[in-house]
Design an enzyme around this catalytic site. Structure first.
Site, PDB file in Angstrom:
ATOM      1  N   GLY A  15      22.869  19.147   3.334  1.00  0.00           N
ATOM      2  CA  GLY A  15      21.770  19.353   4.293  1.00  0.00           C
ATOM      3  C   GLY A  15      21.061  18.037   4.586  1.00  0.00           C
ATOM      4  O   GLY A  15      20.829  17.243   3.677  1.00  0.00           O
ATOM      5  N   ARG A  29      20.442  -3.137   5.087  1.00  0.00           N
ATOM      6  CA  ARG A  29      19.759  -4.439   5.146  1.00  0.00           C
ATOM      7  C   ARG A  29      19.801  -5.171   3.810  1.00  0.00           C
ATOM      8  O   ARG A  29      19.944  -6.392   3.782  1.00  0.00           O
ATOM      9  CB  ARG A  29      18.331  -4.251   5.647  1.00  0.00           C
ATOM     10  N   ARG A  76      29.390  19.646   5.924  1.00  0.00           N
ATOM     11  CA  ARG A  76      29.914  20.192   4.678  1.00  0.00           C
ATOM     12  C   ARG A  76      31.425  20.175   4.827  1.00  0.00           C
ATOM     13  O   ARG A  76      31.959  20.460   5.902  1.00  0.00           O
ATOM     14  CB  ARG A  76      29.340  21.580   4.430  1.00  0.00           C
ATOM     15  N   ASP A 107      23.305  17.858  -5.222  1.00  0.00           N
ATOM     16  CA  ASP A 107      24.221  18.021  -6.353  1.00  0.00           C
ATOM     17  C   ASP A 107      25.688  18.115  -5.931  1.00  0.00           C
ATOM     18  O   ASP A 107      26.564  17.538  -6.561  1.00  0.00           O
ATOM     19  CB  ASP A 107      23.876  19.296  -7.133  1.00  0.00           C
ATOM     20  N   ARG A 175      16.983  28.223  -0.958  1.00  0.00           N
ATOM     21  CA  ARG A 175      17.840  29.362  -1.301  1.00  0.00           C
ATOM     22  C   ARG A 175      17.854  29.568  -2.808  1.00  0.00           C
ATOM     23  O   ARG A 175      17.795  30.678  -3.295  1.00  0.00           O
ATOM     24  CB  ARG A 175      19.258  29.090  -0.782  1.00  0.00           C
TER      25      ARG A 175
HETATM   26  P1  ADP Z   1      24.355  19.216  -1.356  1.00  0.00           P
HETATM   27  O1  ADP Z   1      24.963  17.883  -1.501  1.00  0.00           O
HETATM   28  O2  ADP Z   1      23.107  19.201  -0.547  1.00  0.00           O
HETATM   29  O3  ADP Z   1      24.210  19.937  -2.686  1.00  0.00           O
HETATM   30  P2  ADP Z   1      26.685  20.873  -0.744  1.00  0.00           P
HETATM   31  O4  ADP Z   1      26.673  21.586  -2.047  1.00  0.00           O
HETATM   32  O5  ADP Z   1      26.963  21.639   0.495  1.00  0.00           O
HETATM   33  O6  ADP Z   1      25.314  20.122  -0.438  1.00  0.00           O
HETATM   34  O7  ADP Z   1      27.744  19.706  -0.882  1.00  0.00           O
HETATM   35  C1  ADP Z   1      27.951  18.787   0.173  1.00  0.00           C
HETATM   36  C2  ADP Z   1      29.405  18.381   0.227  1.00  0.00           C
HETATM   37  O8  ADP Z   1      29.774  17.728  -0.985  1.00  0.00           O
HETATM   38  C3  ADP Z   1      30.389  19.545   0.333  1.00  0.00           C
HETATM   39  O9  ADP Z   1      30.550  20.016   1.651  1.00  0.00           O
HETATM   40  C4  ADP Z   1      31.659  18.890  -0.162  1.00  0.00           C
HETATM   41  O10 ADP Z   1      32.262  18.111   0.839  1.00  0.00           O
HETATM   42  C5  ADP Z   1      31.135  17.970  -1.257  1.00  0.00           C
HETATM   43  N1  ADP Z   1      31.290  18.658  -2.554  1.00  0.00           N
HETATM   44  C6  ADP Z   1      30.586  19.711  -3.012  1.00  0.00           C
HETATM   45  N2  ADP Z   1      31.048  20.120  -4.216  1.00  0.00           N
HETATM   46  C7  ADP Z   1      32.076  19.300  -4.502  1.00  0.00           C
HETATM   47  C8  ADP Z   1      33.001  19.205  -5.592  1.00  0.00           C
HETATM   48  N3  ADP Z   1      32.943  20.045  -6.624  1.00  0.00           N
HETATM   49  N4  ADP Z   1      33.937  18.230  -5.561  1.00  0.00           N
HETATM   50  C9  ADP Z   1      34.004  17.376  -4.520  1.00  0.00           C
HETATM   51  N5  ADP Z   1      33.181  17.409  -3.455  1.00  0.00           N
HETATM   52  C10 ADP Z   1      32.232  18.352  -3.432  1.00  0.00           C
HETATM   53  O1  F6P Z   2      19.398  22.436   0.799  1.00  0.00           O
HETATM   54  C1  F6P Z   2      18.511  22.357   1.863  1.00  0.00           C
HETATM   55  C2  F6P Z   2      18.450  23.682   2.583  1.00  0.00           C
HETATM   56  O2  F6P Z   2      17.590  23.536   3.686  1.00  0.00           O
HETATM   57  C3  F6P Z   2      18.047  24.878   1.737  1.00  0.00           C
HETATM   58  O3  F6P Z   2      16.663  24.981   1.515  1.00  0.00           O
HETATM   59  C4  F6P Z   2      18.615  25.995   2.554  1.00  0.00           C
HETATM   60  O4  F6P Z   2      18.869  27.118   1.746  1.00  0.00           O
HETATM   61  C5  F6P Z   2      19.893  25.424   3.072  1.00  0.00           C
HETATM   62  O5  F6P Z   2      19.733  24.021   3.087  1.00  0.00           O
HETATM   63  C6  F6P Z   2      20.227  25.897   4.465  1.00  0.00           C
HETATM   64  O6  F6P Z   2      21.426  25.334   4.840  1.00  0.00           O
HETATM   65  P1  F6P Z   2      22.039  25.424   6.303  1.00  0.00           P
HETATM   66  O7  F6P Z   2      21.801  24.095   6.929  1.00  0.00           O
HETATM   67  O8  F6P Z   2      23.494  25.654   6.058  1.00  0.00           O
HETATM   68  O9  F6P Z   2      21.367  26.525   7.039  1.00  0.00           O
END
Ligand code: ADP
Ligand code: F6P
Length: 324
Positions: A15, A29, A76, A107, A175
């Site tokens: 996000g 920079r 994502r 994470d 969430r």
């Molecule tokens: P955030 O980084 O905000 O927690 P996501 O959980 O959607 O958001 O993760 C972002 C992106 O990081 C995912 O779409 C994927 O490309 C990558 N990612 C997530 N989990 C893994 C994983 N276990 N191994 C490798 N890449 C991952």
């Molecule tokens: O992780 C940031 C966040 O805005 C959460 O608070 C929310 O649950 C989620 O992303 C929403 O994600 P999306 O952009 O897929 O609607």
């Protein structure tokens, strides 16, 4: 042991969050000031796999520190969760001469960073999420802006709610994490706060609170409901039926992710972006930058991912004590 870094890549993932642009600008920079080349990877790991890679100069990041969102775009990417996707990503980094990568995200994005690191690309993560739900840090890029945006919106809802002597349920983002809800609960003086970490709330108790506070003469009743609990509209219908008090639901949604970052988000994201470059130059990899006890710190990604964070019980109790 990591090798000498000559070219750094930077990407934003998951996000978007206000302040990500300040971090990108600082990476670019500071890296250039240290004699490195910088490549921007568009659209997160998806853009990496699609080779959407651009050269970045100091001037390319002019005039972005005040802008919300991320100029690199974010996405994502399921493919990057696979071994094949990760190997392809590392090969593309090598092909473009990227020997160090800064990943700004949450994470999930750190898991991807960890994979790149294991495959020989020195990688540093920066905490970019409005949710504040990264355990190794007390600060995440975007939270301050998002919570202020939500707070201002809730103040406005409160004005109309008081005028009409209504009850209002305002749903804020989060969430899995209730930090925006808790902070707004205190900052907006809400009567009730519902957090995903405390799913076992009692709706009848909320209804009783509304009836009691109306008897005490309160003209409004604001309930902050985190997205993880959700169902604000149906909850509003039930509350109205049970109390006889007009009740409205407002879902703030993605407006909380946008907007010009606050000074705090610009400042902290800038320092973190600079640190990411300097940590890479110090020969480290597989680290994430955090902020704890007034200091910027860094941790091994695995160690950071294993840390736990939870809502502070005392602060949650205070929120209720203040809502008389
Ligand atoms: P955030 O980084 O905000 O927690 P996501 O959980 O959607 O958001 O993760 C972002 C992106 O990081 C995912 O779409 C994927 O490309 C990558 N990612 C997530 N989990 C893994 C994983 N276990 N191994 C490798 N890449 C991952
Ligand atoms: O992780 C940031 C966040 O805005 C959460 O608070 C929310 O649950 C989620 O992303 C929403 O994600 P999306 O952009 O897929 O609607």
């Amino acid at each position: 042991m990591s090798k000498e870094i000559k070219t750094i890549g930077v990407l934003t993932s998951g996000g978007d969050a206000p302040g990500m642009n300040a971090a990108i600008r600082a990476v670019v920079r500071v890296a250039i000031a240290r004699g490195l080349k910088v490549k921007g990877v568009k659209r997160g790991y998806q853009g990496l796999l699609n080779e959407e890679i651009i050269d970045l100069e100091a001037r390319n990041v002019s005039d972005i520190i005040q802008r919300g969102g991320t100029v690199l775009g974010t996405a994502r990417c399921l493919e990057f969760k696979t071994k094949e996707g990760q190997q392809k990503g590392a090969e593309i980094c090598r092909k473009h001469g990227i020997d160090g990568m800064v990943v700004i995200g949450g994470d999930g994005s750190y898991r991807g960073a960890q994979a790149l690191s294991r495959l020989g690309i020195n990688t540093i993560g920066l905490p970019g999420t409005i949710d504040l739900d990264i355990a190794c840090t007390e600060y995440t890029i975007g939270f301050d802006t998002a919570v202020n945006t939500a707070m201002e919106a809730i103040d406005k809802v409160k004005d109309t709610s008081s005028s009409h002597e209504r009850c209002s349920i305002v749903e804020v983002m989060g969430r899995d994490a209730g930090y925006i809800a808790l902070w707004c609960g205190i900052a907006n003086g809400a009567e009730d706060i519902l957090l995903p970490e405390k799913y076992d709330f009692n709706e009848q108790e909320i209804i009783n609170n509304i009836i009691q506070s109306r008897k005490r003469g309160k003209t409004h009743h604001i309930i902050i409901n985190a997205e993880g609990i959700g169902h604000s509209t149906s909850m509003a219908r039930r509350i109205e039926a049970a109390t006889g008090i007009e009740t409205r639901a407002t879902i703030l949604g993605h407006m909380q992710r946008g907007g010009s970052p606050t000074a705090k988000d610009r400042y902290y994201a800038s320092i973190m972006g600079a640190l990411a470059v300097d940590i890479l130059l110090a020969g480290k990899t597989n680290r994430v930058v955090g902020y704890q006890h007034g200091q910027f710190v860094d941790f091994d990604i695995e160690e950071a991912l294993n840390m736990q964070k939870s809502i502070d019980e005392y602060q949650f109790e205070v929120a209720h004590l203040l809502s008389v």
